[in-house]
Design a protein around this motif. Sequence first.
Motif, PDB file in Angstrom:
ATOM      1  N   ALA A  37       0.832  -1.210   0.000  1.00 29.53           N
ATOM      2  CA  ALA A  37       0.000   0.000   0.000  1.00 29.53           C
ATOM      3  C   ALA A  37       0.863   1.254   0.000  1.00 29.53           C
ATOM      4  O   ALA A  37       0.612   2.206  -0.751  1.00 29.53           O
ATOM      5  N   THR A 233      -7.687  -2.740  10.984  1.00 31.53           N
ATOM      6  CA  THR A 233      -7.049  -3.634  10.012  1.00 31.53           C
ATOM      7  C   THR A 233      -7.406  -5.083  10.307  1.00 31.53           C
ATOM      8  O   THR A 233      -7.751  -5.853   9.401  1.00 31.53           O
ATOM      9  N   HIS A 236     -11.048  -5.699   9.318  1.00 33.61           N
ATOM     10  CA  HIS A 236     -11.242  -5.706   7.870  1.00 33.61           C
ATOM     11  C   HIS A 236     -10.743  -7.015   7.272  1.00 33.61           C
ATOM     12  O   HIS A 236     -11.380  -7.586   6.365  1.00 33.61           O
ATOM     13  N   GLU A 259      -4.149  -8.552   0.496  1.00 30.61           N
ATOM     14  CA  GLU A 259      -5.025  -7.550  -0.114  1.00 30.61           C
ATOM     15  C   GLU A 259      -5.867  -6.831   0.933  1.00 30.61           C
ATOM     16  O   GLU A 259      -6.075  -5.624   0.853  1.00 30.61           O
ATOM     17  N   GLU A 263      -5.739  -2.815   1.526  1.00 33.69           N
ATOM     18  CA  GLU A 263      -6.939  -1.984   1.366  1.00 33.69           C
ATOM     19  C   GLU A 263      -7.133  -1.051   2.554  1.00 33.69           C
ATOM     20  O   GLU A 263      -7.392   0.145   2.388  1.00 33.69           O
ATOM     21  N   ASN A 264      -7.024  -1.595   3.764  1.00 35.58           N
ATOM     22  CA  ASN A 264      -7.273  -0.769   4.943  1.00 35.58           C
ATOM     23  C   ASN A 264      -6.172   0.264   5.162  1.00 35.58           C
ATOM     24  O   ASN A 264      -6.437   1.394   5.562  1.00 35.58           O
ATOM     25  N   LYS A 266      -4.346   1.657   2.785  1.00 33.66           N
ATOM     26  CA  LYS A 266      -4.529   2.707   1.773  1.00 33.66           C
ATOM     27  C   LYS A 266      -5.664   3.662   2.160  1.00 33.66           C
ATOM     28  O   LYS A 266      -5.553   4.878   1.976  1.00 33.66           O
ATOM     29  N   ARG A 267      -6.747   3.105   2.673  1.00 35.34           N
ATOM     30  CA  ARG A 267      -7.884   3.944   3.081  1.00 35.34           C
ATOM     31  C   ARG A 267      -7.452   4.970   4.125  1.00 35.34           C
ATOM     32  O   ARG A 267      -7.826   6.152   4.053  1.00 35.34           O
TER      33      ARG A 267
END
Length: 285
Positions: A37, A233, A236, A259, A263-264, A266-267
């Motif tokens: 990320a 995290t 998720h 993944e 995702e978390n 990057k958010r």
Amino acid sequence: MTLVKMKEILKHAKANHYGVGAFSVANMEMVMGAIRAAEELRSPLILQIAEVRLKHFPLHLFGPVMVAAAKEATVPVAVHFDHGLTEEKILEALEIGFSSIMYDGSHHPLEKNIAETKKMAAIAREFGATVEAEVGQVGGSEDGSVDLEVLITSTEEAKRFASETGIDALAIAIGNAHGMYKGEPKLRMDRLEEIDREVDIPLVLHGGSGISETDFRTCIHHGIRKINIATSTFNHFVHMVNEEAPFKDYFTYHGSVIEAAAENVKRHMHMFQSVGRVKGDKVYV
């Protein structure tokens, strides 16, 4: 770019008015996802693990994985030992190569917290490591085993603590708590603003999982530079893996964990405004 001191990351964040995510990791896949990320978004990154988690992830096994991953990254990565409680484990983390430690003496009276923090800081300085500590008391606990009451940080105590200990970053309590919040977090932005005026080092927000983007941005505006994310995290990852189960083989599962972590991370990097702070072969913009 590789493994760097957390102090360098926070110094740049302070000068450029953004926050940096400090993401707790629990396995190699989460480490890989977080770095993926950070590299994709060109953001500095802090990887961390707390002492209370070591019963699940022995430091002598997992610590070298974190350090090795940071050294190979194409963005600046600090490896941080979070909520260190004992000299033994803090020293072990430093010997493994962690570039930052937090000593958590917040459960002690102020005088003892200052004395113990100075002692741990002296040890960390021998390794050239960044030092974080806490005054006041963040609610809950890292592993959810204790429901600690939030003790809002006093502005006067924060100023004295930072001055007398000489630490590089200060974690404060403004209504934040570890784990997921039972209701909407009520953060004392007025107290944060007061502390930011009186304390000249980067401030740290623990218990970031569940805080709104608006509150994150306000905290960053008033001096928060390091923001800890753990429960969000983990949750998720569990949600995403449960949705995809059953898996046909281990390697599909392995990829899903990477993944989910990415995702978390990057958010939160978007919310913290750390995206794009690393350009080309330069460490920072």
